[in-house]
Each structure stands twice: as structure tokens, then as C-alpha cells.
Design a protein around this motif. Structure first.
Motif, PDB file in Angstrom:
ATOM      1  N   THR A   9      -8.770  -5.322  -2.611  1.00 52.49           N
ATOM      2  CA  THR A   9      -7.526  -4.580  -2.693  1.00 52.49           C
ATOM      3  C   THR A   9      -7.814  -3.162  -3.151  1.00 52.49           C
ATOM      4  O   THR A   9      -8.931  -2.849  -3.564  1.00 52.49           O
ATOM      5  CB  THR A   9      -6.538  -5.283  -3.661  1.00 52.49           C
ATOM      6  OG1 THR A   9      -5.262  -4.664  -3.566  1.00 52.49           O
ATOM      7  CG2 THR A   9      -7.042  -5.268  -5.089  1.00 52.49           C
ATOM      8  N   PRO A  12      -2.095   1.299  -3.493  1.00 51.87           N
ATOM      9  CA  PRO A  12      -1.462   1.805  -2.272  1.00 51.87           C
ATOM     10  C   PRO A  12      -1.567   3.328  -2.130  1.00 51.87           C
ATOM     11  O   PRO A  12      -1.766   3.836  -1.017  1.00 51.87           O
ATOM     12  CB  PRO A  12      -0.006   1.367  -2.396  1.00 51.87           C
ATOM     13  CG  PRO A  12      -0.052   0.175  -3.283  1.00 51.87           C
ATOM     14  CD  PRO A  12      -1.177   0.423  -4.247  1.00 51.87           C
ATOM     15  N   ARG A  42       3.853  -2.266   5.017  1.00 51.83           N
ATOM     16  CA  ARG A  42       2.944  -3.248   5.642  1.00 51.83           C
ATOM     17  C   ARG A  42       2.501  -4.289   4.625  1.00 51.83           C
ATOM     18  O   ARG A  42       2.418  -5.480   4.947  1.00 51.83           O
ATOM     19  CB  ARG A  42       1.728  -2.537   6.233  1.00 51.83           C
ATOM     20  CG  ARG A  42       1.988  -1.952   7.584  1.00 51.83           C
ATOM     21  CD  ARG A  42       0.733  -1.518   8.325  1.00 51.83           C
ATOM     22  NE  ARG A  42      -0.501  -1.611   7.574  1.00 51.83           N
ATOM     23  CZ  ARG A  42      -1.293  -0.589   7.264  1.00 51.83           C
ATOM     24  NH1 ARG A  42      -0.973   0.626   7.625  1.00 51.83           N
ATOM     25  NH2 ARG A  42      -2.408  -0.778   6.589  1.00 51.83           N
ATOM     26  N   ASP A  43       2.199  -3.860   3.407  1.00 53.07           N
ATOM     27  CA  ASP A  43       1.798  -4.817   2.371  1.00 53.07           C
ATOM     28  C   ASP A  43       2.900  -5.841   2.130  1.00 53.07           C
ATOM     29  O   ASP A  43       2.642  -7.042   2.057  1.00 53.07           O
ATOM     30  CB  ASP A  43       1.468  -4.105   1.058  1.00 53.07           C
ATOM     31  CG  ASP A  43       0.136  -3.391   1.081  1.00 53.07           C
ATOM     32  OD1 ASP A  43      -0.624  -3.543   2.063  1.00 53.07           O
ATOM     33  OD2 ASP A  43      -0.150  -2.665   0.105  1.00 53.07           O
ATOM     34  N   LYS A  44       4.120  -5.353   2.003  1.00 51.77           N
ATOM     35  CA  LYS A  44       5.253  -6.245   1.753  1.00 51.77           C
ATOM     36  C   LYS A  44       5.415  -7.236   2.904  1.00 51.77           C
ATOM     37  O   LYS A  44       5.596  -8.434   2.682  1.00 51.77           O
ATOM     38  CB  LYS A  44       6.529  -5.439   1.554  1.00 51.77           C
ATOM     39  CG  LYS A  44       7.727  -6.282   1.214  1.00 51.77           C
ATOM     40  CD  LYS A  44       8.959  -5.429   0.951  1.00 51.77           C
ATOM     41  CE  LYS A  44      10.145  -6.328   0.627  1.00 51.77           C
ATOM     42  NZ  LYS A  44      11.358  -5.554   0.384  1.00 51.77           N
ATOM     43  N   ASP A  46       3.099  -8.183   5.081  1.00 48.97           N
ATOM     44  CA  ASP A  46       1.944  -9.089   5.128  1.00 48.97           C
ATOM     45  C   ASP A  46       2.048 -10.194   4.078  1.00 48.97           C
ATOM     46  O   ASP A  46       1.676 -11.337   4.330  1.00 48.97           O
ATOM     47  CB  ASP A  46       0.633  -8.323   4.914  1.00 48.97           C
ATOM     48  CG  ASP A  46       0.262  -7.460   6.101  1.00 48.97           C
ATOM     49  OD1 ASP A  46       0.844  -7.633   7.190  1.00 48.97           O
ATOM     50  OD2 ASP A  46      -0.624  -6.594   5.929  1.00 48.97           O
TER      51      ASP A  46
END
Length: 87
Positions: A9, A12, A42-44, A46
């Protein structure tokens, strides 16, 4: 059943900075704010998708590469591999 599980990770904002630098180096006219919004969105998506959501395995170790170079990441990986696998 892997001996070593890694969840990679990065912050962001750092990821958005990397993407912004990549795109502007290619001559693309982009805004940092749009890129950051896209990364967060996109993170949310995914992490909340119904099929195969992105999530850390319980026994995975976290590699936060926000402020690491690629050689530093490789050193980290080698160290963790030796610790877990013991070769």
C-alpha cells in the motif's frame, strides 16, 4: 497457503503525486486534484466491490511503500522473506 503474504500500500496522496509526475512527464495536461480524487475513488470501489474485494489477508504483512525507493522495497522484501522462510 503462501509462506509469505504481502499487502502493498501507499498513502493516496503519494500515489497521486507519483501518477501526476508520470503523466505530466509524458506531456499530459492533468490536475493533481483530479488524480487524487480518482485514486481515492478507485480504492473505495476496489475495497467495496461484491466480487473479490481488495482486502489484506489476516496473515499478510503490510509494505507501506509511500516513502520508499524501489531498492528500499527490495531490501524490505528480502529481509521479510529471510525472516519468514528462513533460507
Amino acid at each position: 497457503d503462501a509462506e509469505l503474504k504481502i499487502f502493498m500500500t501507499a498513502d493516496p496522496k503519494v500515489r497521486a503525486e507519483r501518477r501526476y509526475a508520470e503523466l505530466t512527464a509524458k506531456g499530459d495536461n492533468v490536475s493533481f486534484e483530479e488524480i487524487l480524487e480518482n485514486v481515492v475513488s478507485r480504492d473505495k470501489a476496489d475495497m467495496s466491490r461484491a466480487i473479490s474485494p481488495l482486502q489484506q489477508a489476516e496473515d499478510a504483512i503490510v509494505l507501506d511503500n509511500s516513502y520508499m525507493t524501489i531498492p528500499e522495497q527490495m531490501e524490505w522484501f528480502d529481509r521479510e522473506y529471510q525472516r519468514v522462510v528462513g533460507c
